[in-house]
Design a protein around this motif. Structure first.
Motif, PDB file in Angstrom:
ATOM      1  N   ILE A  69       0.438 -13.660 -44.280  1.00 32.46           N
ATOM      2  CA  ILE A  69       1.869 -13.893 -43.028  1.00 32.46           C
ATOM      3  C   ILE A  69       1.315 -12.546 -42.218  1.00 32.46           C
ATOM      4  CG2 ILE A  69       4.080 -13.678 -42.278  1.00 32.46           C
ATOM      5  CD1 ILE A  69       4.695 -15.133 -44.970  1.00 32.46           C
ATOM      6  N   LEU A  70       1.220 -11.363 -42.708  1.00 31.07           N
ATOM      7  CA  LEU A  70       0.821 -10.245 -41.757  1.00 31.07           C
ATOM      8  C   LEU A  70      -0.415 -10.399 -41.200  1.00 31.07           C
ATOM      9  CD1 LEU A  70       2.203  -7.248 -44.281  1.00 31.07           C
ATOM     10  CD2 LEU A  70       3.288  -8.339 -42.347  1.00 31.07           C
ATOM     11  N   GLN A  71      -1.370 -10.982 -41.800  1.00 27.26           N
ATOM     12  CA  GLN A  71      -2.681 -11.220 -41.028  1.00 27.26           C
ATOM     13  C   GLN A  71      -2.666 -12.026 -40.059  1.00 27.26           C
ATOM     14  OE1 GLN A  71      -5.161  -9.159 -41.354  1.00 27.26           O
ATOM     15  NE2 GLN A  71      -6.609 -10.180 -40.285  1.00 27.26           N
ATOM     16  N   GLN A  72      -1.796 -13.214 -40.195  1.00 24.38           N
ATOM     17  CA  GLN A  72      -1.572 -14.211 -39.035  1.00 24.38           C
ATOM     18  C   GLN A  72      -1.181 -13.538 -37.949  1.00 24.38           C
ATOM     19  OE1 GLN A  72       0.532 -17.325 -41.191  1.00 24.38           O
ATOM     20  NE2 GLN A  72      -1.383 -18.494 -41.007  1.00 24.38           N
ATOM     21  N   ILE A  73      -0.090 -12.480 -38.278  1.00 22.28           N
ATOM     22  CA  ILE A  73       0.639 -11.871 -37.028  1.00 22.28           C
ATOM     23  C   ILE A  73      -0.451 -11.061 -36.343  1.00 22.28           C
ATOM     24  CG2 ILE A  73       2.460 -10.296 -36.310  1.00 22.28           C
ATOM     25  CD1 ILE A  73       4.156 -11.674 -38.788  1.00 22.28           C
ATOM     26  N   TYR A  74      -1.240 -10.119 -37.131  1.00 28.82           N
ATOM     27  CA  TYR A  74      -2.082  -9.312 -36.879  1.00 28.82           C
ATOM     28  C   TYR A  74      -3.246  -9.652 -36.011  1.00 28.82           C
ATOM     29  CZ  TYR A  74      -5.434  -5.535 -36.678  1.00 28.82           C
ATOM     30  OH  TYR A  74      -6.534  -4.539 -36.285  1.00 28.82           O
ATOM     31  N   TYR A  75      -3.614 -11.086 -36.404  1.00 24.14           N
ATOM     32  CA  TYR A  75      -4.522 -11.833 -35.883  1.00 24.14           C
ATOM     33  C   TYR A  75      -4.261 -11.781 -34.517  1.00 24.14           C
ATOM     34  CZ  TYR A  75      -8.035 -15.221 -34.857  1.00 24.14           C
ATOM     35  OH  TYR A  75      -9.133 -16.229 -34.295  1.00 24.14           O
ATOM     36  N   ARG A  76      -3.131 -12.063 -34.032  1.00 22.55           N
ATOM     37  CA  ARG A  76      -2.604 -12.390 -32.504  1.00 22.55           C
ATOM     38  C   ARG A  76      -2.641 -11.093 -31.844  1.00 22.55           C
ATOM     39  NH1 ARG A  76       2.234 -15.105 -34.688  1.00 22.55           N
ATOM     40  NH2 ARG A  76       3.409 -13.705 -33.578  1.00 22.55           N
ATOM     41  N   TYR A  77      -2.087 -10.070 -32.558  1.00 24.23           N
ATOM     42  CA  TYR A  77      -2.167  -8.853 -32.175  1.00 24.23           C
ATOM     43  C   TYR A  77      -3.676  -8.369 -31.760  1.00 24.23           C
ATOM     44  CZ  TYR A  77      -1.753  -3.764 -31.136  1.00 24.23           C
ATOM     45  OH  TYR A  77      -1.918  -2.380 -30.574  1.00 24.23           O
ATOM     46  N   TYR A  78      -4.757  -8.704 -32.588  1.00 25.27           N
ATOM     47  CA  TYR A  78      -6.078  -8.330 -32.482  1.00 25.27           C
ATOM     48  C   TYR A  78      -6.671  -9.024 -31.299  1.00 25.27           C
ATOM     49  CZ  TYR A  78     -10.844  -7.122 -33.828  1.00 25.27           C
ATOM     50  OH  TYR A  78     -12.268  -7.071 -34.036  1.00 25.27           O
ATOM     51  N   HIS A  79      -6.173 -10.074 -31.097  1.00 22.76           N
ATOM     52  CA  HIS A  79      -6.896 -10.955 -30.116  1.00 22.76           C
ATOM     53  C   HIS A  79      -5.987 -10.833 -28.883  1.00 22.76           C
ATOM     54  CE1 HIS A  79     -10.250 -12.568 -32.261  1.00 22.76           C
ATOM     55  NE2 HIS A  79      -9.563 -12.755 -33.458  1.00 22.76           N
ATOM     56  N   LYS A  80      -5.018  -9.990 -28.718  1.00 28.03           N
ATOM     57  CA  LYS A  80      -4.479  -9.584 -27.480  1.00 28.03           C
ATOM     58  C   LYS A  80      -3.637 -10.962 -27.035  1.00 28.03           C
ATOM     59  CE  LYS A  80      -7.932  -6.247 -25.928  1.00 28.03           C
ATOM     60  NZ  LYS A  80      -7.318  -5.189 -26.582  1.00 28.03           N
ATOM     61  N   GLN A  81      -2.972 -11.551 -27.931  1.00 24.53           N
ATOM     62  CA  GLN A  81      -2.195 -12.730 -27.787  1.00 24.53           C
ATOM     63  C   GLN A  81      -0.655 -12.066 -27.910  1.00 24.53           C
ATOM     64  OE1 GLN A  81      -3.398 -15.478 -30.705  1.00 24.53           O
ATOM     65  NE2 GLN A  81      -5.156 -15.883 -29.733  1.00 24.53           N
ATOM     66  N   THR A  82      -0.483 -10.899 -28.171  1.00 26.50           N
ATOM     67  CA  THR A  82       0.906 -10.301 -28.323  1.00 26.50           C
ATOM     68  C   THR A  82       0.519  -8.808 -28.244  1.00 26.50           C
ATOM     69  OG1 THR A  82       2.887  -9.632 -29.469  1.00 26.50           O
ATOM     70  CG2 THR A  82       0.919 -10.411 -30.749  1.00 26.50           C
ATOM     71  N   ASP A  83       1.304  -8.033 -27.466  1.00 22.77           N
ATOM     72  CA  ASP A  83       1.117  -6.529 -27.530  1.00 22.77           C
ATOM     73  C   ASP A  83       2.374  -5.944 -28.194  1.00 22.77           C
ATOM     74  OD1 ASP A  83       3.208  -7.019 -25.799  1.00 22.77           O
ATOM     75  OD2 ASP A  83       2.055  -6.250 -24.077  1.00 22.77           O
ATOM     76  N   ASN A  84       2.911  -6.419 -29.174  1.00 25.54           N
ATOM     77  CA  ASN A  84       4.142  -5.817 -29.951  1.00 25.54           C
ATOM     78  C   ASN A  84       3.430  -4.664 -30.572  1.00 25.54           C
ATOM     79  OD1 ASN A  84       6.194  -5.196 -31.508  1.00 25.54           O
ATOM     80  ND2 ASN A  84       7.024  -7.050 -31.640  1.00 25.54           N
ATOM     81  N   PRO A  85       3.842  -3.354 -30.353  1.00 20.65           N
ATOM     82  CA  PRO A  85       3.113  -2.218 -31.058  1.00 20.65           C
ATOM     83  C   PRO A  85       3.503  -2.101 -32.471  1.00 20.65           C
ATOM     84  CG  PRO A  85       5.132  -1.551 -29.567  1.00 20.65           C
ATOM     85  CD  PRO A  85       4.893  -3.010 -29.540  1.00 20.65           C
ATOM     86  N   ALA A  86       4.498  -3.085 -32.882  1.00 21.27           N
ATOM     87  CA  ALA A  86       5.030  -3.071 -34.485  1.00 21.27           C
ATOM     88  C   ALA A  86       3.997  -3.703 -35.178  1.00 21.27           C
ATOM     89  CB  ALA A  86       6.173  -3.874 -34.441  1.00 21.27           C
ATOM     90  N   PHE A  87       2.959  -4.604 -34.708  1.00 21.86           N
ATOM     91  CA  PHE A  87       1.930  -5.086 -35.443  1.00 21.86           C
ATOM     92  C   PHE A  87       0.635  -4.421 -35.672  1.00 21.86           C
ATOM     93  CE2 PHE A  87       3.740  -8.984 -33.239  1.00 21.86           C
ATOM     94  CZ  PHE A  87       4.911  -9.049 -34.105  1.00 21.86           C
ATOM     95  N   LYS A  88       0.622  -3.228 -34.910  1.00 20.25           N
ATOM     96  CA  LYS A  88      -0.587  -2.511 -34.760  1.00 20.25           C
ATOM     97  C   LYS A  88      -1.151  -2.240 -36.123  1.00 20.25           C
ATOM     98  CE  LYS A  88      -2.565   1.618 -32.627  1.00 20.25           C
ATOM     99  NZ  LYS A  88      -2.363   2.707 -31.708  1.00 20.25           N
ATOM    100  N   SER A  89      -0.591  -1.724 -37.000  1.00 23.45           N
ATOM    101  CA  SER A  89      -0.721  -1.085 -38.492  1.00 23.45           C
ATOM    102  C   SER A  89      -0.983  -2.219 -39.596  1.00 23.45           C
ATOM    103  CB  SER A  89      -0.139  -0.048 -38.674  1.00 23.45           C
ATOM    104  OG  SER A  89      -0.284   1.236 -37.640  1.00 23.45           O
ATOM    105  N   PHE A  90      -0.777  -3.588 -39.272  1.00 22.58           N
ATOM    106  CA  PHE A  90      -0.572  -4.419 -40.257  1.00 22.58           C
ATOM    107  C   PHE A  90      -1.786  -4.574 -40.985  1.00 22.58           C
ATOM    108  CE2 PHE A  90       2.969  -7.558 -38.763  1.00 22.58           C
ATOM    109  CZ  PHE A  90       3.872  -6.623 -38.748  1.00 22.58           C
ATOM    110  N   TRP A  91      -2.947  -4.247 -40.434  1.00 25.90           N
ATOM    111  CA  TRP A  91      -4.429  -4.289 -41.172  1.00 25.90           C
ATOM    112  C   TRP A  91      -4.209  -3.260 -42.574  1.00 25.90           C
ATOM    113  CZ3 TRP A  91      -7.571  -0.186 -41.761  1.00 25.90           C
ATOM    114  CH2 TRP A  91      -7.473   1.188 -40.735  1.00 25.90           C
ATOM    115  N   LEU A  92      -3.595  -1.998 -42.091  1.00 21.23           N
ATOM    116  CA  LEU A  92      -3.695  -1.060 -43.112  1.00 21.23           C
ATOM    117  C   LEU A  92      -2.580  -1.312 -44.294  1.00 21.23           C
ATOM    118  CD1 LEU A  92      -4.409   1.773 -43.849  1.00 21.23           C
ATOM    119  CD2 LEU A  92      -2.595   2.912 -42.492  1.00 21.23           C
ATOM    120  N   VAL A  93      -1.582  -2.206 -43.790  1.00 15.56           N
ATOM    121  CA  VAL A  93      -0.634  -2.652 -44.933  1.00 15.56           C
ATOM    122  C   VAL A  93      -1.390  -3.878 -45.851  1.00 15.56           C
ATOM    123  CG1 VAL A  93       1.764  -3.709 -45.390  1.00 15.56           C
ATOM    124  CG2 VAL A  93       1.407  -2.286 -43.541  1.00 15.56           C
ATOM    125  N   ASN A  94      -2.208  -4.478 -45.072  1.00 14.24           N
ATOM    126  CA  ASN A  94      -2.939  -5.351 -45.868  1.00 14.24           C
ATOM    127  C   ASN A  94      -3.597  -4.728 -47.159  1.00 14.24           C
ATOM    128  OD1 ASN A  94      -4.300  -7.805 -46.581  1.00 14.24           O
ATOM    129  ND2 ASN A  94      -4.456  -8.207 -44.791  1.00 14.24           N
TER     130      ASN A  94
END
Length: 355
Positions: A314-339
Motif C-alpha cells: 500500500i505504501l509503495q503504491q502511494i510512493y509510486y505516485r509521489y516518485y512519478h510526480k503524480q502527487t506532491d504531498n510531502p508526507a509520502f516522501k519517505s515511504f521508501w524508507l519505511v518500506n
C-alpha cells in the motif's frame, strides 16, 4: 489539538468544485439551507480525499479518490458506498449515506456524500484535552476489537452482500494480488521482497471462514463518543471492504499496531495510539480475538507477515505516485524508507517462526 476533528485547510491541488457539488446535492437533499457550504479537508488519510461540507442545517462528508494513477481495485467509491448502505441496519456504527455520484461530469470522478458522525478520531495521539486512565485505555482497546468482531459476525447474506466477494480461496487471492501490486509499483530504491513473497505463497492456508472484512481497520478509522470516549460510535473508510477471511483481517490490523519496543523507523510511522499504557500488545490482541470468537489460529506468523507485506505494498503504491510526480504531498516522501523497515520486520518474524 481540538477534541473533535473538524477538518482544516484544503491542500494545494486538491480543491473541490463546490458549486457543482452543491447543485448535485440539492437533487438528493431537498432541505439544504441556502448558499454554498463551508468546505474543509481532513488530513489524516494518505489515500482517498475526505472533505467536510458544512451547511447551516446539514453537516456532511464527501469522499473521492485521489488524482493520478490508481490500482484498478483501489479507491472504489461505489463499493465503499454500497457496503455502508447495506450495513445500515445490521451494523449501526456505519455513517448514514446521502447519495453516490458516478457522473464524471460533476467533478471528474466517482464520489459519495454521507452524514458526518461528530466524535473523536483517535489518530497518532489522543487529543491533549482527553486524558484516559490505564483502565480506560484498555476498555477503548477491547471495545474497538469488539466492534471488529461484531462486523465479522454480521450475516452477509442477510444484508445482501453475498456478491461482494469471490468465494473460497480468499487467502491465496490476497497473497497473489498483493504480490502482483507490489511488483508493478516497485521503484529502484525499495526491497524486492522476493524471498518473503515466496514464503507467503508456500505457507498460504485455507480460509478459516468467510465473513465481511473491513480491510483497513485502524483506530484512526473509528469515531469515539465525545461524552464517553472509550465507546465506538462510528467506523469509517470502507473502500476496501469485501468478503474474506477474518484472520487475514486481524493480520492487517496488527501490521499497523506499533508498540513501544518496535524499531525507531516503525515507531515514527505510528498513526494510532497503540503505544499508550493499557493497550493490548499484538500477542494479547491475537489471544483476545481467539477467546472471543473461538477461532483457532494454527500458524499466526503467516498472517502477521502477510499484514506487514500488504502495508508495504500500500505504501509503495502511494510512493509510486509521489516518485512519478503524480502527487506532491510531502508526507509520502519517505515511504521508501519505511518500506525497508517493514521488510526487516518481516524477515525477523519469519526467522523467529522457523518454518
Amino acid at each position: 489539538m481540538a477534541l473533535i476533528d473538524v477538518g482544516g485547510a484544503i491542500r494545494a491541488g486538491e480543491d473541490l468544485d463546490t458549486a457543482a457539488i452543491d447543485r448535485w446535492l440539492r437533487e438528493h437533499l431537498n432541505d439544504l439551507s441556502a448558499g454554498l457550504p463551508e468546505v474543509t479537508q481532513y488530513s489524516g488519510g494518505a489515500s482517498n480525499w475526505t472533505y467536510r461540507l458544512q451547511y447551516a442545517n446539514h453537516d456532511l462528508i464527501l469522499r473521492r479518490p485521489p488524482a493520478g494513477t490508481k490500482a484498478k481495485s483501489a479507491h472504489d467509491m461505489v463499493r465503499e458506498y454500497r457496503v455502508q448502505a447495506a450495513l445500515a441496519d445490521a451494523y449501526p456504527v456505519v455513517a448514514k449515506m446521502v447519495a453516490l455520484c458516478q457522473d464524471a461530469e460533476i467533478i471528474g470522478c466517482d464520489f459519495y456524500v454521507m452524514h458526518r458522525i461528530e466524535g473523536i478520531i483517535p489518530r497518532a495521539n489522543l487529543p491533549k484535552e482527553l486524558s484516559l486512565s490505564r483502565e480506560q485505555v484498555r476498555e477503548l482497546c477491547t471495545n474497538t476489537l469488539d466492534q471488529l468482531i461484531a462486523l465479522h459476525e454480521v450475516d452477509y447474506r442477510a444484508v445482501g452482500l453475498e456478491q461482494l466477494g469471490k468465494g473460497d480461496g480468499y487467502c491465496k487471492r490476497q497473497v497473489d494480488g498483493w504480490c502482483d501490486r507490489y511488483e508493478k509499483a516497485q521503484t529502484w530504491n525499495v526491497p524486492r521482497y522476493k524471498a518473503i513473497r515466496a514464503w507467503l505463497k508456500k505457507h498460504t492456508p485455507a480460509d478459516v471462514k468467510t465473513c465481511i472484512v473491513h480491510n483497513d481497520w485502524r483506530f484512526d478509522n473509528v469515531v469515539l463518543d465525545p461524552s464517553n470516549p472509550t465507546q465506538v460510535i462510528g467506523v469509517l473508510d470502507w473502500e476496501m471492504a469485501t468478503l474474506g477471511d477474518p484472520l487475514m483481517e486481524l493480520g492487517n490490523v496488527l501490521a499497523y499496531w506499533i508498540e513501544p519496543t518496535d524499531g525507531g523507523i516503525l515507531r515514527k510511522t505510528r498513526r494510532q495510539p497503540t503505544h499508550l499504557d493499557g493497550m493490548l500488545t499484538r500477542r494479547e490482541v491475537v489471544a483476545y480475538y481467539q477467546e472471543k470468537t473461538g477461532i483457532s489460529i494454527e500458524h499466526w506468523a503467516f498472517y502477521e507477515v502477510f499484514g506487514l507485506f500488504r502495508v508495504a505494498a500500500i505504501l509503495q503504491q502511494i510512493y509510486y505516485r509521489y516518485y512519478h510526480k503524480q502527487t506532491d504531498n510531502p508526507a509520502f516522501k519517505s515511504f521508501w524508507l519505511v518500506n525497508w523497515a517493514i521488510w526487516q520486520r518481516c524477515r525477523q518474524v519469519i526467522r523467529e517462526d522457523g518454518h
